[in-house]
Design a protein around this motif. Structure first.
Motif, PDB file in Angstrom:
ATOM      1  N   LYS A  15      42.816  80.707  51.753  1.00  0.00           N
ATOM      2  CA  LYS A  15      44.647  81.263  52.407  1.00  0.00           C
ATOM      3  C   LYS A  15      44.291  82.093  53.476  1.00  0.00           C
ATOM      4  N   LEU A  36      55.029  72.697  52.947  1.00  0.00           N
ATOM      5  CA  LEU A  36      55.252  73.168  51.835  1.00  0.00           C
ATOM      6  C   LEU A  36      55.070  72.062  50.726  1.00  0.00           C
ATOM      7  N   ARG A  42      49.327  68.969  45.481  1.00  0.00           N
ATOM      8  CA  ARG A  42      48.239  69.659  45.866  1.00  0.00           C
ATOM      9  C   ARG A  42      46.905  69.799  45.390  1.00  0.00           C
ATOM     10  N   THR A  46      56.461  72.702  57.879  1.00  0.00           N
ATOM     11  CA  THR A  46      56.726  73.973  56.840  1.00  0.00           C
ATOM     12  C   THR A  46      56.820  73.784  55.777  1.00  0.00           C
ATOM     13  N   GLY A 106      55.431  78.476  56.092  1.00  0.00           N
ATOM     14  CA  GLY A 106      56.425  79.887  55.296  1.00  0.00           C
ATOM     15  C   GLY A 106      57.170  80.415  55.071  1.00  0.00           C
ATOM     16  N   LYS A 126      63.812  73.968  48.309  1.00  0.00           N
ATOM     17  CA  LYS A 126      63.217  73.971  47.489  1.00  0.00           C
ATOM     18  C   LYS A 126      63.416  72.455  46.635  1.00  0.00           C
ATOM     19  N   LYS A 148      61.131  70.226  48.549  1.00  0.00           N
ATOM     20  CA  LYS A 148      59.796  70.518  48.138  1.00  0.00           C
ATOM     21  C   LYS A 148      59.327  69.874  47.060  1.00  0.00           C
ATOM     22  N   CYS A 160      46.026  76.253  51.082  1.00  0.00           N
ATOM     23  CA  CYS A 160      46.487  75.975  50.331  1.00  0.00           C
ATOM     24  C   CYS A 160      47.707  76.853  50.133  1.00  0.00           C
ATOM     25  N   VAL A 161      48.348  76.163  49.454  1.00  0.00           N
ATOM     26  CA  VAL A 161      50.315  77.194  49.931  1.00  0.00           C
ATOM     27  C   VAL A 161      50.788  76.782  48.524  1.00  0.00           C
ATOM     28  N   GLU A 162      51.814  77.526  48.138  1.00  0.00           N
ATOM     29  CA  GLU A 162      52.630  77.373  47.136  1.00  0.00           C
ATOM     30  C   GLU A 162      52.503  76.278  46.006  1.00  0.00           C
ATOM     31  N   PRO A 163      52.490  75.142  46.195  1.00  0.00           N
ATOM     32  CA  PRO A 163      52.277  74.312  45.280  1.00  0.00           C
ATOM     33  C   PRO A 163      51.019  73.776  44.689  1.00  0.00           C
ATOM     34  N   CYS A 164      50.128  74.534  44.989  1.00  0.00           N
ATOM     35  CA  CYS A 164      49.144  74.615  44.778  1.00  0.00           C
ATOM     36  C   CYS A 164      48.543  75.503  43.061  1.00  0.00           C
TER      37      CYS A 164
END
Length: 759
Positions: A511, A360, A477, A356, A324, A459, A462, A499-503
């Motif tokens: 986190k 990600l 995710r 990442t 990230g 993006k 991703k 957990c990351v953004e896609p979750c």
DNA sequence: GAGTTTGAAACT
DNA sequence: CAGTTTCAAACTC
């Protein structure tokens, strides 16, 4: 520094079996050294050689039995064998400058650095003929790889690497390079003329001027990348015995330190006593042993209980974290990757990006299962990068950085290096016990990153990953609503990653900011089931490998450790963990109406079609291919390997019928069962969610410490040996003694660092 | 996208 | 250890 180093070392020693004896011996050796010096032999040697007596300290190092025993192997052993050597041993050997012959050289180097190079060489020959030989080899190797010493971007790394390390450490001891050089050449690590140069030129005064130090460092960092933090610290640990002081001095003299924070890190790296071989070793071991631990003093300080867990977690988490934070740098990195001055940073960041991206992307949540892929080593890098995060909190450890750098340059700058490394060492990496946590995501992510680098925005990438480069399955995710992502329900958590953004999770505690909570929870779960975070599906080496038949790369012998409990899905849907993991059901399964396309519980898996199936797999991208490998298809290298190594050799194996019960055994041994039966109802299996480890790991390849690790307690498994005709070569008996299952051990251990005693 | 099914994980 | 509940993924529509 010393205190910290000692602490680190002590922690490390506990981990490394090799060190343990060493420490105890040092004192004894030291005491004996005095006598040794007085001995007629010693005097005689002194008379013969211009070399002045080495400080007792050096000698003590030299005397280390381990080094003696192992060293020959290093010289003589072919690449393959070398790869399989115990990392620790190897590391020990290589890193240990203590060989007698070397010690004298070393002393010479220290005391007589001003002497002409020739003299040194002669001395060296006298002391150790082998050294000269290796040197020659090194030279040859160097010839093959010509590079401009002055060019930072060039392949100089190796030289720089050597210089940084060896110069500082060993102060012009050519002999030291020898083993390393050979090893390096074998492995594709570049030991070049420069090395020689470095050896001969090792004049501290000259050093800065001869080459751009920074550039060298940065380059060296690449090589250093391979080294594990552990090693880095290890030297320190040994420092007392080794030329710690000398090293330090040399460093000061050579290393300009002008480099900022990174410079410090680099410096640390440079100070590493390890040698080239070590680097390899480190690299391999990185996964097994948490580098992060070393890197992070705080972690070290943590109770050991926690440490394992903590580290494991952290690594994973770190990956995400890094990703990230550094993702945005990625593009820049690309463009700037070649810039010498910023190499270090760039590399590091770049690496971070890689990880990442992987992270990600969210690919491969099931890190636990993660298999060893060629990327594994990459993963290691990621981890290292991840550890970088640790740096923030606690330590400016260099070790962290180095790996990422390697990745960077290897991939971005030096294709050759990449190739050599990957091809030659992939196997090693694969063989290595990988942390369970490496997730497919990371693995595939790396590739994806590469791809992405070329064209698309993060993006885009991703999204692409999410959609599933491989297929629909791997890129998702978690979507937890109630578990707060702190239970194994959560794939992220189960995979050991944040957990990351896609979750799409809600109230997520998985986190970094809740790290404590995560760790505590994780620990709790582990206490309940030590293998909870271990790979669910383990790929054991097949019986062939066990029997010593290396000719065929073992059939897929992966199985779900605990087995499934399917009632309605017939083990033909992803509800079934076996199926999901791309493995056949085994005796451990309590499934009803098993129709697992990868192999039925009852062993009735379709074998007749197996061959066809296997062939198809090899020729196509069929996800099944991954089954045994359990690796996301994305990896090119892996893909190659898969086609080559694919265990589908199962075709070669006797039909399941011949081994009616074999399939039963746990993931470890079932070989025959492994066949991917083709059934009328067969559906192309999804990309495996879980990855098996150690597919290619030979018994010998497994570090002893791993072998000794306590086996899985919580898992229900039948004894593989029960059905095995030929018992495994008695390498590691599990503590339980029930099965000699080194495989079994491997399965659990590798994936789950925290479980290993070494942690 | 909502709802259902499924089986692992967690709990008792 | 077995039974039940909870949970989230997998699946279906």
């Amino acid at each position: 520094m010393e205190e910290g180093g000692e602490i680190i070392c002590s922690a490390k020693e506990e981990k490394e079996v090799m060190d343990t004896p060493k420490r105890s011996k040092n004192t004894q050796i030291a005491t004996s050294i005095g006598k040794f010096e007085e001995s007629p032999v010693f005097n005689f040697l002194n008379n013969l050689s211009p070399i002045k007596p080495v400080k007792p300290m050096h000698i003590s190092q030299t005397i280390n039995p381990l080094s003696f025993t192992t060293l020959p192997a290093v010289f003589a052993s072919p690449h393959v064998s070398s790869l399989r050597e115990s990392r620790f041993l190897r590391r020990h050997q290589l890193s240990d400058p203590s060989k007698p012959e070397f010690s004298s050289d070393e002393g010479m180097a220290v005391d007589k650095s001003s002497e002409p190079t020739k003299k040194l060489d002669e001395q060296k020959e006298n002391l150790d003929p082998r050294a000269s030989e290796f040197e020659k080899n090194v030279v040859e190797f160097g010839e093959n790889f010509n590079y401009d010493c002055n060019s930072p971007n060039s392949n100089l790394r190796s030289s720089s690497y050597l210089k940084t390390k060896h110069m500082a450490e060993y102060a012009c001891n050519p002999s030291r390079f020898v083993p390393f050089g050979e090893e390096g050449s074998q492995r594709g690590i570049y030991v070049s003329e420069v090395n020689q140069e470095g050896i001969t030129q090792i004049d501290p005064n000259k050093e800065p001027s001869s080459c751009d130090w920074e550039s060298l460092i940065s380059d060296a960092s690449d090589l250093l990348v391979f080294e594990s933090p552990n090693d880095y610290k290890k030297p320190i640990d040994q420092g007392s015995s080794l030329c710690e002081n000398d090293m330090q001095k040399n460093l000061d003299a050579f290393a300009p330190n002008e480099q900022t924070g990174e410079g410090n890190e680099q410096e640390n790296l440079s100070t590493q006593p390890g040698d080239g071989s070590e680097m390899m070793v480190n690299f391999e071991t990185n996964d097994m042993i948490d580098a992060s631990l070393l890197n992070d003093p705080s972690e070290k300080m943590d109770s050991e209980n926690l440490s394992g867990l903590y580290r494991g977690m952290r690594r994973r988490c770190l990956v995400f974290d890094m990703s990230g934070a550094r993702s945005k740098h990625f593009d820049d990195m690309q463009s700037d990757a070649n810039v010498p001055t910023q190499d270090q940073q760039l590399v590091l960041e770049k690496t971070g990006n890689d990880s990442t991206r992987c992270v990600l992307s969210g690919i491969g949540l099931h890190l636990n299962a993660l298999a060893t892929t060629p990327k594994d080593y990459k993963i290691a890098n990621h981890e290292a990068s991840a550890s970088g995060r640790l740096q923030i909190s606690t330590t400016p450890s260099s070790s962290v950085n180095f790996q990422p750098q390697t990745t960077n340059q290897d991939f971005s700058n030096n294709n050759l290096a990449i190739v050599a490394f990957s091809e030659q060492q992939i196997e090693t990496f694969e063989n290595c016990v990988l942390p369970p946590m490496e997730d497919a995501c990371q693995v595939s992510g790396y590739i994806a990153n590469e791809e992405i680098n070329q064209s698309s925005s993060p993006k885009k990438k991703k999204r692409r990953l999410e959609q599933g480069v491989e297929g629909e399955s791997s890129c998702k995710r978690c979507n937890c609503k109630k578990s707060k992502c702190l239970k194994l329900y959560c794939e992220c958590f189960a995979a050991g990653v944040y957990c990351v953004e896609p979750c799409a999770c809600m109230d997520c505690f998985n986190k970094p900011i809740h790290e404590d909570t995560v760790l505590a929870t994780r620990k709790q779960i582990e206490s309940r089931n030590p293998l909870a975070f271990a790979p669910k599906v383990v790929r054991g080496s097949d019986s062939l490998s066990e029997t010593g038949d290396d000719s065929s790369k073992t059939p897929a012998s992966a199985r779900h450790k605990r087995g499934c409990n399917c009632k309605k899905s017939g083990c033909l849907k992803k509800y079934c963990e076996c199926y999901q993991g791309g493995v056949g059901c085994s005796i451990n399964c309590r499934c009803e109406g098993c129709k697992n396309a990868f192999g039925r519980k009852d062993g009735s898996g379709v074998i007749g079609t197996e061959l066809e199936f296997g062939e198809d797999e090899t020729t196509t991208e069929n996800p099944l291919n991954l089954n045994t490998e359990s690796v996301p298809p994305a990896t090119p290298l892996r893909a190659v390997r898969q086609s080559v190594q694919r265990p589908f050799s199962s075709k070669k194996k006797p039909p399941r019928s011949s081994f009616p019960s074999i399939g039963s055994s746990s993931s470890v041994f079932y070989d025959s069962s492994q066949s991917y039966g083709k059934q009328s109802s067969f559906q192309p299996p999804p990309p495996p969610k879980f990855v098996e480890h150690f597919e290619t790991i030979g018994e010998d390849e497994i570090p002893e410490f791993l072998q000794c690790v306590s086996p899985i307690s919580g898992i229900k498994m039948s004894s593989p040996n029960q059905k095995r005709v030929s018992p495994p070569h008695g390498v590691g008996m599990s503590p339980g003694g029930l099965r000699s299952s080194r495989k079994l051990i491997l399965q659990s251990i590798p994936s789950f660092p925290s479980l290993t005693p070494n942690q």
